[in-house]
Design a protein around this motif. Structure first.
Motif, PDB file in Angstrom:
ATOM      1  N   HIS A 186      32.095  10.357  59.662  1.00 48.24           N
ATOM      2  CA  HIS A 186      30.644  10.401  59.755  1.00 48.24           C
ATOM      3  C   HIS A 186      30.023  11.741  59.358  1.00 48.24           C
ATOM      4  CE1 HIS A 186      31.458  12.245  63.635  1.00 48.24           C
ATOM      5  NE2 HIS A 186      31.892  11.120  64.166  1.00 48.24           N
ATOM      6  N   ALA A 246      37.618   2.379  61.522  1.00 53.13           N
ATOM      7  CA  ALA A 246      36.626   2.693  62.550  1.00 53.13           C
ATOM      8  C   ALA A 246      35.727   1.497  62.854  1.00 53.13           C
ATOM      9  CB  ALA A 246      35.767   3.869  62.096  1.00 53.13           C
ATOM     10  N   GLU A 285      28.016   4.453  66.203  1.00 50.73           N
ATOM     11  CA  GLU A 285      28.144   5.071  67.516  1.00 50.73           C
ATOM     12  C   GLU A 285      27.720   4.127  68.642  1.00 50.73           C
ATOM     13  OE1 GLU A 285      27.367   9.436  69.548  1.00 50.73           O
ATOM     14  OE2 GLU A 285      25.994   8.744  67.987  1.00 50.73           O
ATOM     15  N   PHE A 287      30.628   1.936  69.280  1.00 49.32           N
ATOM     16  CA  PHE A 287      31.676   2.744  69.909  1.00 49.32           C
ATOM     17  C   PHE A 287      31.400   2.934  71.400  1.00 49.32           C
ATOM     18  CE2 PHE A 287      33.327   6.722  71.479  1.00 49.32           C
ATOM     19  CZ  PHE A 287      34.622   6.792  70.976  1.00 49.32           C
ATOM     20  N   CYS A 329      39.876   6.331  72.873  1.00 46.26           N
ATOM     21  CA  CYS A 329      38.644   6.295  72.067  1.00 46.26           C
ATOM     22  C   CYS A 329      38.313   7.721  71.619  1.00 46.26           C
ATOM     23  CB  CYS A 329      37.485   5.736  72.883  1.00 46.26           C
ATOM     24  SG  CYS A 329      37.826   4.170  73.710  1.00 46.26           S
ATOM     25  N   LYS A 378      35.455   9.751  68.909  1.00 44.98           N
ATOM     26  CA  LYS A 378      34.415   9.715  67.877  1.00 44.98           C
ATOM     27  C   LYS A 378      34.129  11.098  67.288  1.00 44.98           C
ATOM     28  CE  LYS A 378      30.553   9.743  71.239  1.00 44.98           C
ATOM     29  NZ  LYS A 378      29.322   9.028  71.655  1.00 44.98           N
ATOM     30  N   TYR A 419      34.355   6.749  64.288  1.00 42.69           N
ATOM     31  CA  TYR A 419      34.210   5.935  65.498  1.00 42.69           C
ATOM     32  C   TYR A 419      35.473   5.095  65.717  1.00 42.69           C
ATOM     33  CZ  TYR A 419      29.455   7.436  64.682  1.00 42.69           C
ATOM     34  OH  TYR A 419      28.336   8.207  64.460  1.00 42.69           O
TER      35      TYR A 419
END
Length: 544
Positions: free
Chosen positions: A66, A368, A372, A375, A400, A402, A406
């Motif tokens: 990202h 991914a 977000e 996520f 997890c 990010k 993600y």
């Protein structure tokens, strides 16, 4: 003037390229991926013949990376939606009047362009923009979209040939008109093919369309528009708008020429559409067609006769391909006690072999989740399962991260409560929940499967006992529109397994079949009498 009855036979499904090491398609795809990563795309709205750039930009970034900027899209507003409707309605008469063979060949040309010139581009933009690995992008953005275009031409051609019987002294014929007004198409992020199919299936029938793709699919959606324009689609037939959902609905659902909506997305949004359309019925020229494919809480139930290796593979692929972001993805599984230990052991071992990371590393199976918001939602369910304690445990995954993308690790939750929240609610991510049932309570468990979820999209039975298969087919008749025997509950192919579910999963109008196209047509029966009668009297009246 019509010079012939032009019929388009059943096509073959587009062959799936395998992207093996050193293959031409792999080399071409890597070249395009590299090129796209070196550029910054500028994605406009498409209204009439104009590419509209508002200057109000939002960045497009790979979900798995990202920090990298792929490009920007231009945000529109209510004025642009109104302009798109006007452009569509201005194009309507000429488009509806175009001979069928000329309309059909636009979409067949688009299919050929996607199969050749634009194949690497549509696959690459799907990989980068939606975080799909090469195989998932290939079967979606290339093969399924190509199949939708070719098969829909065949199906519509078949519809046009269906004509009524004519009695003596008359001729009866059926016209299949487009709807009166414009069609709204609203497509999701997870399948590029759906983004292409929702507007084109309606347009193929002679309708004009306002298309709103998900913002997270715009990177590949703009390629679809480029292909359609190159294939010869006239200006205004399909108009792509980039606006927020409430703005779109406020304009489209208030318009008297609103003729229908072709939707794939969440059940909540579709329910809101239905309610709004119902409240506005007095404003429309005709009853709008409401077609939607919505959510799912898809199941796999294994019988005590099931082969554990078949069960494990169906769960691993069904739950975790494309990070579980398929409305058909396996999300809840019912495992009989006699094979449960073996299934869990082998499933955990299999998941450990799955690599996770960027789509540009072709050795990665997992990529991914889309953004977000997704996520954070998935992480919340996973954290809750970790805290739950008695009766709920995570037996695989659960991590997890990010920080760079993600990434949600493929996660398997085991619960002793068949109504635990992750057995009931749609998660839309790489989280599978297992429930181990008493192997002697198979029929009771079938009833549990049927009653646990409000959805009815896909499901699968894994069994070697044919009586067990038959029992499942009958007991679960209404809880899956697409039902699989000894297979994962995903991977429907156009023309082979028409896709769609009922209950909370939508109107079951079966994308990829002739059934869907009927919804975008309005039939008119015409009777012509060759020698009209000239007296009102019937023979029974002649009695003296």
């Amino acid at each position: 003037m019509q010079y012939g009855d032009f019929f388009y036979p059943m096509p073959a499904n587009e062959p799936v390229l395998n992207y093996a090491p050193g293959s031409p398609e792999k080399l071409a795809l890597k070249k395009v991926l590299k090129q796209l990563k070196s550029e910054v795309a500028d994605v406009p709205l498409y209204i009439g013949g104009e590419e509209v750039r508002t200057g109000k930009k939002t960045s497009i970034r790979p979900p798995h990376e990202h920090k990298h900027l792929l490009g920007n899209f231009h945000n529109g507003d209510a004025i642009h939606v109104k302009k798109a409707i006007d452009a569509a309605l201005n194009a309507k008469e000429k488009w509806a009047g175009m001979p069928w063979e000329n309309r059909a060949n636009i979409f067949l040309k688009a299919a050929d362009l996607l199969a050749t010139k634009y194949r690497a581009l549509i696959v690459a933009t799907t990989m980068l923009g939606q975080s799909k690995n090469p195989y998932q992008a290939e079967i979606d953005a290339a093969c399924e979209l190509i199949d939708f275009l070719r098969f829909n031409v065949h199906f519509l051609s078949d519809i046009y040939r269906q004509q009524p019987v004519s009695g003596a002294g008359m001729n009866n014929r059926m016209e299949y008109r487009p709807l009166e007004g414009f069609v709204l198409a609203v497509s999701p992020f997870n399948f590029t093919a759906i983004g292409g199919n929702l507007p084109t299936s309606a347009a193929m029938c002679g309708n004009v369309v306002v298309w709103k793709p998900a913002h997270t699919q715009l990177y590949s959606a703009q390629v679809i528009m480029r292909v359609l324009k190159e294939a010869g689609l006239p200006d205004g037939v399909i108009n792509l708008v980039i606006v927020d959902g409430p703005v779109l609905g406020e304009v489209c659902f208030e318009h008297p020429d609103f003729a229908g909506v072709h939707f794939t997305g969440s059940t909540g949004v579709f329910n809101h559409f239905w309610k709004t359309i119902g409240a506005n019925m007095g404003k429309y020229k005709s009853y709008p067609r409401i077609v939607g494919e919505t959510g799912g809480k898809d199941f796999v139930i294994a019988h005590s006769s099931a082969d554990p290796d078949v069960v494990v593979t169906a769960l691993a692929r069904g739950a975790f391909e494309y990070q579980g972001q398929k409305c058909s993805a396996a999300s809840r599984a019912y495992i009989p006690s006699n094979i449960a230990i073996e299934v869990k052991k082998k499933l955990v071992a299999m998941l450990k072999t799955m690599k996770m990371g960027s789509t540009e590393d072709f050795t990665n199976f997992i990529n991914a989740v889309i953004d977000e918001k997704s996520f954070d939602k998935l992480e919340m369910y996973i954290k809750a399962a970790k805290k739950k304690g008695s009766g709920v445990k995570i037996i695989a995954g659960g991590n997890c991260d990010k920080s760079k993308g993600y990434f949600i690790e493929p996660t398997v939750i085991e619960t002793t409560d068949p109504k635990y929240v992750t057995m009931c609610e749609e998660l839309f991510g790489p989280v599978l929940t297992l429930y181990v049932y008493d192997e002697n309570k198979y029929e009771e468990t079938l009833a549990l499967v049927d009653s646990t979820s409000p959805y009815a999209l896909t499901g699968a039975i894994i069994a070697q006992d044919r009586y067990a298969v038959d029992l499942a087919v009958n007991h679960l008749r209404n809880c899956a529109g697409n039902f699989y025997i000894n297979d994962k509950p995903t991977g429907a192919v156009v023309g082979q397994q028409p896709f769609g579910g009922a209950r909370g999963s939508g109107t079951n109008d079966k994308a990829g079949s002739i059934l869907n196209l009927y919804r975008w047509l309005s039939a008119r029966t015409i009777k012509e009498t060759f020698v009209p009668v000239t007296d009102y009297k019937y023979p029974f009246m002649l009695e003296k």
